[in-house]
Design an enzyme around this catalytic site. Sequence first.
Site, short mmCIF file in Angstrom:
data_model
loop_
_atom_site.label_atom_id
_atom_site.label_comp_id
_atom_site.label_asym_id
_atom_site.label_seq_id
_atom_site.Cartn_x
_atom_site.Cartn_y
_atom_site.Cartn_z
N CYS A 25 0.84 -1.20 0.00
CA CYS A 25 0.00 0.00 0.00
C CYS A 25 0.87 1.25 0.00
O CYS A 25 0.59 2.22 -0.71
CB CYS A 25 -0.91 0.02 1.22
SG CYS A 25 -2.09 -1.33 1.31
N ASP A 82 34.12 20.95 19.24
CA ASP A 82 34.58 22.32 19.36
C ASP A 82 34.90 22.56 20.84
O ASP A 82 34.25 22.00 21.72
CB ASP A 82 33.48 23.28 18.90
CG ASP A 82 33.80 24.72 19.23
OD1 ASP A 82 34.84 25.21 18.78
OD2 ASP A 82 33.01 25.33 19.99
N ASP A 116 28.42 24.37 19.03
CA ASP A 116 27.26 25.17 19.44
C ASP A 116 27.26 26.57 18.88
O ASP A 116 26.33 27.33 19.13
CB ASP A 116 27.18 25.25 20.97
CG ASP A 116 28.23 26.20 21.55
OD1 ASP A 116 29.31 26.31 20.95
OD2 ASP A 116 27.95 26.82 22.59
#
Length: 726
Positions: free
Chosen positions: A20, A416, A621
Amino acid sequence: MTDTTRTLDLGVAGMTCASCVSRVERAIRKVPGVAQASVNLATESARVVYQPSAQMEAQIRRAVRNAGYEPRAAEESLPQDGSPWTGFAPVALGLALSLPLIVPMFGDLLGYHWMLPAWLQFVLATPVQFILGARFYRAGWHALKAGTGNMDLLVAIGTTAGWALSVWLWLADDGQHLYFEASAVVVTLVMLGKWLEARAKRQTTSAIRALHALRPETAHVLQKNGDEADLPLAEVLAGDRLVVRPGERVPADGLVEQGETHVDESMLTGEPLPVPRGVGARLTGGSINGEGRVVMQATAVGGETVLAQIIRLVEDAQAAKAPIQRLVDQVSAVFVPVVLVIAVLTLGGWLLAGGGWEAGLIHAVAVLVIACPCALGLATPAAIMAGTGVAAGQGILIKDAEALEIAHRVDTVAFDKTGTLTVGRPRLVAFVPAPGVDEPQVLAFAAALQGGSEHPLARAVVQAARERGMAIATADALRAVAGRGTEGVVQGRAFLIGSLRWLDELGVALGELSGRAQALQGEGATVSALVERTHEGLALRALMAFADEPKPGAGEALALLRARGLHIVMISGDHRAAAVAMARRLGLNDDEVMADVLPGDKASRVADLRRQGRVVAMVGDGVNDAPALAAADVGMAMGTGTDVAMHAAGITLMRGDLQLVAGALDISHRTVRKIRQNLFWAFAYNVAGIPMAALGFLSPVVAGAAMALSSVSVMTNALLLKRWRP
């Protein structure tokens, strides 16, 4: 999605198996202007990316309907909470009518051979076959009209054949065993399996329903005259002043103007403890206010709130297809036609072997029944929905299924330094003027030069000047030099402030301050310099040393990753001596440090790691981390960082706890393992069951039970992920 395309989320009712899904996707993709179409069986929904044109959404809905399915609003496709017995009435009726038909089978096992009268078997089985089983005929007919097949077609053909054979034997009055119980029990078992499957779906979508439930229906808007007016949340505007009473949910993102309280943000960030919030603090919509009444100013409402973005990320991940799903799509495209051929060959084989029409037809029916591809269609999306849902509840937002699938293969994690491994709030710990230079004066010049910058080191200089009671002048002609520093004019004098690397490029010698700079770097400080442009050239005026602190728990988080056998890398723009000193405080080795890396070069360093054959996760960030996050196999953005970093990342960690990095990799590993387990069992049922049914070792009743069990087992296995904790 690009600026020239739009996305439509659409509910699709009536899907029952992987075939389907394939048919709906093909139908949608045939609509001119459709760029992408992804259909999810577990949520009974479709996500379509298309080029805007007149009546485009109507054309997509029409395509779904013409394929034999019911288009509906996206929110209607989300399974709703309700009684555990919702939808059980037809199943109960089927069980009541079918049970008397199978009681004689138990008598045979005990040595008592008896049968219900043929007319009674007919009366019991026929309503099950044609009333309760009408859904299979409708869906199977739509599949035939579309030139394809699906689970409903297999069930309809198989059970009708068993029922018709029983009627023929009854009318022939040859005294042989009838097979009314086979057709009725198979229909009932399939219905029971779909009901159990629907119950499981409600549990897999519980996370997204819980996120939607975080939105309050109304907000207390503070009028200019001081009165409160309760307005629907949809009518709240950015800039409105809102009252949040104790125990209520915060209606929008904003800032506290009056009052103090503690806020429970556990459903958003996974942080278990309430956090204090006072005047000027940020409030996030959906969090729960504690003991204090506060007045807040709304800064983001509707789709711009953090909660709305979280819901969007989770929905995107649950709507997307994992790369491993391509195998299922390829199999499901040919599955039903192949099964029909096998059933015909089974009938022919038994006839050639002298088994007769009756035996051949019953074994062909068993083949049709056991070969349902329901489990194939549910294997991947059920696991993804359960995995991404439980991860979101723990503060890990997985942006797409591809990031989820890749993360389990990560062998290298690059971090980082500033703001990720460290607190990100450096302090000016040493200000060393050049010989003969007035210290307060040059510090004031440095603060003026940094006054308009948001860089953490710049804020540290300004804060140090303010602590000494200095008035900070305004600098003119300010210019930021990417990755190096800032230059400008203060009180008619031209200065530049930046890294020692920039001084080397400009040919400025440290002279008598060289030893002091090396000593500060050896202690782990980041050293910058203030230089004045004079008629004679560039003159060093002062050195500035900045110190940051490791983020709480960072060392333990790195040790946890190393215990998983992962290679750790810290990427820093600091001088190597300073970077190595911080790395040692974090428990890293010197060879795990990449220092003197300009912000624009972080992405190339990540690319270098990938060229070495490593599968890299980058954790950052800041804005300058976004290229590196995008360059990694998997980008992980700290939710405490910027929106740019979050959009560039495949995974967002909603709080600054670095142990969530290991948690993200772990839930990826567990989810992919569930997907593989589900696919194995889905294929195993068919690979083992079809030959056994064709050879006569499985009756249609047993085949129906096995088929229903396959879907239920796949859903149940996926739901085990809900017990996961990072």
